[in-house]
Design a protein around this motif. Structure first.
Motif, PDB file in Angstrom:
ATOM      1  N   THR A 104       0.742  -1.117   0.056  1.00  0.00           N
ATOM      2  CA  THR A 104      -0.044   0.077  -0.131  1.00  0.00           C
ATOM      3  C   THR A 104       0.910   1.216  -0.124  1.00  0.00           C
ATOM      4  O   THR A 104       0.578   2.204  -0.755  1.00  0.00           O
ATOM      5  N   ALA A 118       2.314   1.750  -3.721  1.00  0.00           N
ATOM      6  CA  ALA A 118       1.187   2.294  -4.368  1.00  0.00           C
ATOM      7  C   ALA A 118       0.525   3.780  -4.132  1.00  0.00           C
ATOM      8  O   ALA A 118       0.489   4.642  -5.093  1.00  0.00           O
ATOM      9  N   VAL A 145      -3.266  -4.154  -5.157  1.00  0.00           N
ATOM     10  CA  VAL A 145      -2.554  -3.531  -3.921  1.00  0.00           C
ATOM     11  C   VAL A 145      -3.187  -4.111  -2.791  1.00  0.00           C
ATOM     12  O   VAL A 145      -4.183  -4.482  -2.596  1.00  0.00           O
TER      13      VAL A 145
END
Length: 191
Positions: free
Chosen positions: A128, A131, A161
């Motif tokens: 995460t 991303a 993700v």
């Protein structure tokens, strides 16, 4: 923001359910790690390879762990042709509904699966934080440029993700060979 992404070749392999492990390796058998993979908690199993038998041929495939909710055989187009399988779809991992099946033969038994064969859609696993840093959303489609002796831009790459992923792009052996993506290779999102 541009960031180099490790590109890994995901060779043909199998994901098994607990029931399939018992049928192929024997009651009480468990998948034992041989080598940890780049994705957290994922491993190549030390257990014997499994023979996958199609209408025209057979291949020996490694098993990846841990076990899953559905059996899945991940192939390249070349592998599907060797096995004699037709209409093997390009799908995201886990999307096996309506796909071709095969026979699997292990050291203690064999099973026939009615579905489960896919050609894995090229994808990038994003943690995460990476991303967010790169402005990427789950399921976003991107293009990735790999610089090699046969520089290639891969289109239609799906971003996946999750907090449980490590940043890496996965392509199959056909794609690796086409892009000469051998050894340690990095890609860059270009669109």
């Amino acid at each position: 923001m541009s960031k180099k992404i490790l590109v890994e070749t995901s060779a043909r392999h199998i994901h098994l359910t607990d029931e399939a492990v018992a049928a192929l390796y024997g009651e009480g058998a468990k998948l034992e790690p041989k080598k940890m993979l780049s994705q957290p908690d994922q491993f190549a199993a030390a257990n014997d390879k499994i023979k996958v038998v199609g209408p025209k041929g057979e291949l020996m495939l490694s098993v990846l762990g841990p076990t899953r909710k559905a059996n899945q055989v991940e192939l390249s187009y070349t592998d599907a042709r060797v096995l004699g399988l037709k209409n093997v779809p390009v799908r995201e991992s886990g999307d096996v509904a309506g796909t071709p099946g095969v026979k699997m033969v292990g050291p203690a038994g064999e099973i026939e699966i009615s579905e489960g064969c896919i050609i894995a859609k090229r994808h990038i696993h994003f943690d995460t934080a990476s991303a967010a840093e790169m402005g990427i959303k789950d399921k976003q489609i991107v293009k990735v440029k790999i610089v090699s002796d046969r520089t290639t831009i891969f289109d239609d790459v799906v971003a996946r993700v999750s907090d449980s992923y490590a940043l890496a792009m996965h392509i199959d052996t056909d794609e690796c060979n086409a892009a000469a993506a051998f050894g340690e290779v990095y890609g860059e999102i270009v669109d």
